[in-house]
Structure formats: C-alpha cells, structure tokens
Design a protein around this motif. Sequence first.
Motif, PDB file in Angstrom:
ATOM      1  N   LEU A 175       0.825  -1.201   0.000  1.00  0.00           N
ATOM      2  CA  LEU A 175       0.000   0.000   0.000  1.00  0.00           C
ATOM      3  C   LEU A 175       0.866   1.260   0.000  1.00  0.00           C
ATOM      4  N   ILE A 176       1.963   1.230   0.740  1.00  0.00           N
ATOM      5  CA  ILE A 176       2.883   2.374   0.757  1.00  0.00           C
ATOM      6  C   ILE A 176       3.431   2.610  -0.648  1.00  0.00           C
ATOM      7  N   GLN A 177       3.812   1.538  -1.322  1.00  0.00           N
ATOM      8  CA  GLN A 177       4.332   1.663  -2.690  1.00  0.00           C
ATOM      9  C   GLN A 177       3.269   2.212  -3.632  1.00  0.00           C
ATOM     10  N   MET A 178       2.041   1.737  -3.484  1.00  0.00           N
ATOM     11  CA  MET A 178       0.958   2.231  -4.339  1.00  0.00           C
ATOM     12  C   MET A 178       0.720   3.716  -4.120  1.00  0.00           C
ATOM     13  N   ASP A 199       3.453   5.811  -5.779  1.00  0.00           N
ATOM     14  CA  ASP A 199       3.620   5.640  -7.220  1.00  0.00           C
ATOM     15  C   ASP A 199       3.082   6.861  -7.979  1.00  0.00           C
ATOM     16  N   PRO A 200       3.962   7.643  -8.619  1.00  0.00           N
ATOM     17  CA  PRO A 200       3.501   8.840  -9.332  1.00  0.00           C
ATOM     18  C   PRO A 200       2.677   8.524 -10.585  1.00  0.00           C
ATOM     19  N   ASN A 201       2.753   7.286 -11.053  1.00  0.00           N
ATOM     20  CA  ASN A 201       2.006   6.904 -12.256  1.00  0.00           C
ATOM     21  C   ASN A 201       0.612   6.367 -11.954  1.00  0.00           C
ATOM     22  N   ARG A 202       0.300   6.200 -10.683  1.00  0.00           N
ATOM     23  CA  ARG A 202      -1.000   5.651 -10.310  1.00  0.00           C
ATOM     24  C   ARG A 202      -2.075   6.727 -10.455  1.00  0.00           C
ATOM     25  N   ASP A 203      -3.233   6.312 -10.863  1.00  0.00           N
ATOM     26  CA  ASP A 203      -4.367   7.218 -11.030  1.00  0.00           C
ATOM     27  C   ASP A 203      -4.674   7.902  -9.695  1.00  0.00           C
TER      28      ASP A 203
END
Length: 154
Positions: free
Chosen positions: A47-50, A53-57
């Motif tokens: 969840l921290i990685q998500m 993530d600058p590419n995540r919506d």
Amino acid sequence: AELFRRGHKQYLTALESDIMDPQELFFFANALHTLAEVRGQELYPDLIQMLADPNRDPEHQQDIMLAMEAVAPEQAVKHFAALLSGWTQIDALDEMFLEYASLAFARQSYEPGHTALSQLAAMVKASSVEATEKDDLQELIAEALSITSPDPLP
C-alpha cells in the motif's frame, strides 16, 4: 472478491490484476479492500508503494489511504503526518491527500496530525502565492484543523 474471502485462493490472481492494472475504480477498490481484509498488515508495504507511485491514477488515492488505515491505523496516520510534514513548497500540496489524511487523523484522534496541519497553515500563510489560491488553501487547512482539533468543541 467474495469467493476469495471464502477461501478460494485461485481468485487471488484476478484481485491482484485489478490492483496492478485497474480498468475501473470500482474493481480496484473492491480488490484492494478485499485484500486488505484478508491479508491485513501483510499488505501494508504494498500500500505504501501504491500511494507513492507517481504513475498511479489519483482517483485510487482515497482507497489506498483507507486500506492503509484499515490494516494498520497507527502506522498509517504516522505515515500521513510524515508526508504532510515533508511538504515545504506550496506547489507540493496535494489537496485530496490533505483532505483524506485529515479525516484519518480525526477518525484515529491522532494529535500529531493536527500539528502537521498547523505547520502547513503557517507555510501557506507565509507564502507569496496568488491571493485567491492562498485563500482557498487557508480555508481547506482551516477546515482540516477544525476536524482534527484535540480540543473539545464548546
């Protein structure tokens, strides 16, 4: 998601696919909350990685933050406060993150979150951004401060 909850492990792949390559927000949220419910704290590093993530919506942000709070509430609000404290420029302010973090601070009665918001308020006040933007940010932060206030309301 329901079959996975009931122990049918073969559906894990479908849920992970909805998280990694989501086609619709509903399916992403459903998969994420199911995995959070079943995996608990084990899911927190993902969840921290998500969240980072600058590419995540950006529409995924709220569900990610809610899942973080659900699986590790104390750890999540500390993480949110640390991220808020790291903002040193007005253009770094993420209004949606600020709103979701404030709600988490209020739900968890997390006083250091209020302190991080107070620091942001001072930063905005001292900034030289355009007056309308400054007023909007100050209003947003004032609302966040009001819901996270450790002082009881009269």
